[in-house]
Design a protein around this motif. Structure first.
Motif, PDB file in Angstrom:
ATOM      1  N   LYS A 196       0.804  -1.203   0.162  1.00 42.18           N
ATOM      2  CA  LYS A 196       0.014   0.095  -0.139  1.00 42.18           C
ATOM      3  C   LYS A 196       0.771   1.001  -0.175  1.00 42.18           C
ATOM      4  N   CYS A 197       0.563   2.228  -0.924  1.00 37.56           N
ATOM      5  CA  CYS A 197       1.396   3.280  -0.998  1.00 37.56           C
ATOM      6  C   CYS A 197       0.552   4.604  -1.209  1.00 37.56           C
ATOM      7  N   TYR A 198       0.790   5.380  -0.198  1.00 38.06           N
ATOM      8  CA  TYR A 198       0.090   6.902  -0.303  1.00 38.06           C
ATOM      9  C   TYR A 198       0.990   7.622  -1.561  1.00 38.06           C
ATOM     10  N   TYR A 199       0.256   8.644  -2.258  1.00 39.29           N
ATOM     11  CA  TYR A 199       0.722   9.194  -3.412  1.00 39.29           C
ATOM     12  C   TYR A 199       1.864  10.083  -2.922  1.00 39.29           C
ATOM     13  N   LYS A 200       1.802  10.455  -1.699  1.00 40.10           N
ATOM     14  CA  LYS A 200       2.840  11.574  -1.185  1.00 40.10           C
ATOM     15  C   LYS A 200       3.959  11.045  -1.068  1.00 40.10           C
ATOM     16  N   ASP A 201       4.033   9.500  -0.725  1.00 42.34           N
ATOM     17  CA  ASP A 201       5.279   8.729  -0.412  1.00 42.34           C
ATOM     18  C   ASP A 201       5.754   8.312  -1.507  1.00 42.34           C
ATOM     19  N   ILE A 202       5.452   8.442  -2.976  1.00 44.30           N
ATOM     20  CA  ILE A 202       5.939   8.052  -4.105  1.00 44.30           C
ATOM     21  C   ILE A 202       7.347   8.894  -4.300  1.00 44.30           C
ATOM     22  N   GLU A 203       8.476   8.203  -4.245  1.00 45.87           N
ATOM     23  CA  GLU A 203       9.768   8.858  -4.364  1.00 45.87           C
ATOM     24  C   GLU A 203      10.141   9.294  -5.851  1.00 45.87           C
ATOM     25  N   GLN A 204       9.854   8.526  -6.675  1.00 42.22           N
ATOM     26  CA  GLN A 204      10.018   8.875  -8.150  1.00 42.22           C
ATOM     27  C   GLN A 204       9.036   8.010  -9.211  1.00 42.22           C
ATOM     28  N   ILE A 205       8.868   8.503 -10.143  1.00 43.86           N
ATOM     29  CA  ILE A 205       8.256   7.924 -11.375  1.00 43.86           C
ATOM     30  C   ILE A 205       9.232   8.218 -12.600  1.00 43.86           C
ATOM     31  N   GLN A 206       9.868   7.002 -13.082  1.00 43.86           N
ATOM     32  CA  GLN A 206      10.667   6.933 -14.108  1.00 43.86           C
ATOM     33  C   GLN A 206      10.042   6.463 -15.486  1.00 43.86           C
ATOM     34  N   GLN A 207      10.104   7.349 -16.344  1.00 38.49           N
ATOM     35  CA  GLN A 207       9.419   6.927 -17.799  1.00 38.49           C
ATOM     36  C   GLN A 207      10.434   6.107 -18.772  1.00 38.49           C
ATOM     37  N   PHE A 208      10.328   4.935 -19.146  1.00 38.80           N
ATOM     38  CA  PHE A 208      11.067   4.095 -20.053  1.00 38.80           C
ATOM     39  C   PHE A 208      10.086   3.661 -21.313  1.00 38.80           C
ATOM     40  N   GLY A 209      10.288   4.529 -22.409  1.00 34.30           N
ATOM     41  CA  GLY A 209       9.349   4.390 -23.406  1.00 34.30           C
ATOM     42  C   GLY A 209       7.937   4.211 -23.114  1.00 34.30           C
ATOM     43  N   ASP A 210       7.265   3.082 -23.022  1.00 32.90           N
ATOM     44  CA  ASP A 210       5.953   2.621 -22.782  1.00 32.90           C
ATOM     45  C   ASP A 210       5.553   2.142 -21.682  1.00 32.90           C
ATOM     46  N   TRP A 211       6.601   2.320 -20.802  1.00 32.28           N
ATOM     47  CA  TRP A 211       6.533   1.678 -19.370  1.00 32.28           C
ATOM     48  C   TRP A 211       6.977   2.981 -18.042  1.00 32.28           C
ATOM     49  N   LEU A 212       6.245   2.742 -16.945  1.00 37.05           N
ATOM     50  CA  LEU A 212       6.614   3.603 -15.974  1.00 37.05           C
ATOM     51  C   LEU A 212       6.976   2.783 -14.719  1.00 37.05           C
TER      52      LEU A 212
END
Length: 336
Positions: A188-204
């Motif tokens: 379970k992850c609260y949005y505020k705890d997301i450290e980073q979203i990395q974009q690789f082409g068609d994937w996150l």
């Protein structure tokens, strides 16, 4: 229905008076009356005895199951992802590009220093040291590639055998991993705890709590909460190309800072071969200080963008101090 009303119904179904039920529960008739009027509530011991008498679970008596069912929110979005080896191979190629670029930069810097030292008639020990660094760097690179490939291959088998379920709610998301139709892991992850979203082409890649989770962008809704989060938190959203650019610059400055002392020695040696003075020429070490200082400044830039920054700041500070110490020898020994 209140707890008191349920006790009253159970009592009447059993055909008991308040006094008879009180005798079985070892309480007075007045206590049963207060329960049924919801003026007091039974203790845990009383609930256990009541459960045995009426043949109903405590959860049902307290409406725990119903309350939980009513209180569980429905997710605004729900996705299930399954990945095959072909798809994961594409992701591996995108991620491994950074290793190739990093190694190429390291080799170019070493070759540049070797040419510089040879042209400036630097001592053989310095040239040999750079050759040693080059060989060690290539050896570590080969070992790193093999280890990375082995770990990735092991992860590939595990990922291909799993199904990933994402449930998105207003403030948080739930990630469930199923293997052989059984839930193997839940996060379970609260949005505020997301450290980073990395974009690789068609994937996150979602990074939080030291974990990374893969999401296929083509399966997401156009107005998905993932996109809303990325739009509202640009500092935590990184494209692979941009991320590689920052990493390349970081690695170049890191390596250049380490090698700045060697460059300063080569510079001093070149001047010393012309005028025969070594200590007096050590002020030239100060000319190399912009390199580690640039690494320190860039480290703070990386920190502001959410990247790893400590190595650039640490090596920048250490090398700046060393260059200043060696450079000051020209003035200290001159006065002596």
């Amino acid at each position: 229905m209140t707890l008191g009303e349920k006790i009253q119904i159970y009592r009447k179904q059993l055909g008991m008076s308040q006094e008879e039920l009180g005798q079985k529960l070892f309480v007075s008739r007045q206590t049963i009356s207060l329960w049924e009027k919801d003026q007091t509530v039974p203790t845990i011991d009383n609930l256990i005895r009541l459960r045995d008498i009426v043949g109903v679970s405590i959860d049902e008596i307290l409406d725990v199951g119903e309350n939980k069912k009513d209180s569980d929110p429905e997710p605004s979005e729900a996705y299930q992802f399954h990945y095959d080896k072909t798809e994961l191979k594409k992701i591996y190629r995108l991620q491994s590009r950074n290793m190739y670029v990093k190694t190429a930069c390291f080799i170019c810097i070493c070759i540049f220093l070797i040419v510089l030292f040879i042209s400036s008639s630097a001592p053989d020990a310095m040239i040999g040291l750079v050759f040693g660094m080059l060989y060690m760097g290539v050896a570590f690179y080969i070992k790193g590639v093999r280890t990375y490939y082995k770990n990735w291959k092991k992860s590939t088998d595990r990922i291909c055998a799993s199904t990933y379920e994402y449930k998105l709610f207003e403030d948080y998301m739930e990630i469930n991993i199923y293997r052989e139709n059984e839930k193997n892991r839940a996060s379970k992850c609260y949005y505020k705890d997301i450290e980073q979203i990395q974009q690789f082409g068609d994937w996150l890649f979602l990074c939080f709590g030291g974990q990374s989770f893969l999401v296929r962008r083509s399966d997401l809704k156009e107005n998905s909460a993932f996109y809303s989060y990325m739009y509202n938190n640009p500092s935590k959203t990184v494209e692979a190309a941009v991320q590689n650019k920052w990493r390349i610059i970081s690695n170049i400055l890191f390596i250049a800072s380490i090698l700045s002392i060697m460059g300063a020695l080569a510079l001093v040696n070149a001047f010393s071969s012309a005028n025969g003075l070594f200590v007096e020429n050590m002020w030239l070490f100060f000319l190399m200080t912009p390199i580690p200082i640039a690494s320190i400044i860039f480290g703070f830039v990386l920190k502001s963008k959410g990247y790893r920054y400590k190595k650039n700041i640490a090596v920048g500070v250490i090398m700046t101090i060393l260059l200043c110490i060696y450079g000051s020898f020209a003035f200290i020994f001159k006065q002596i």
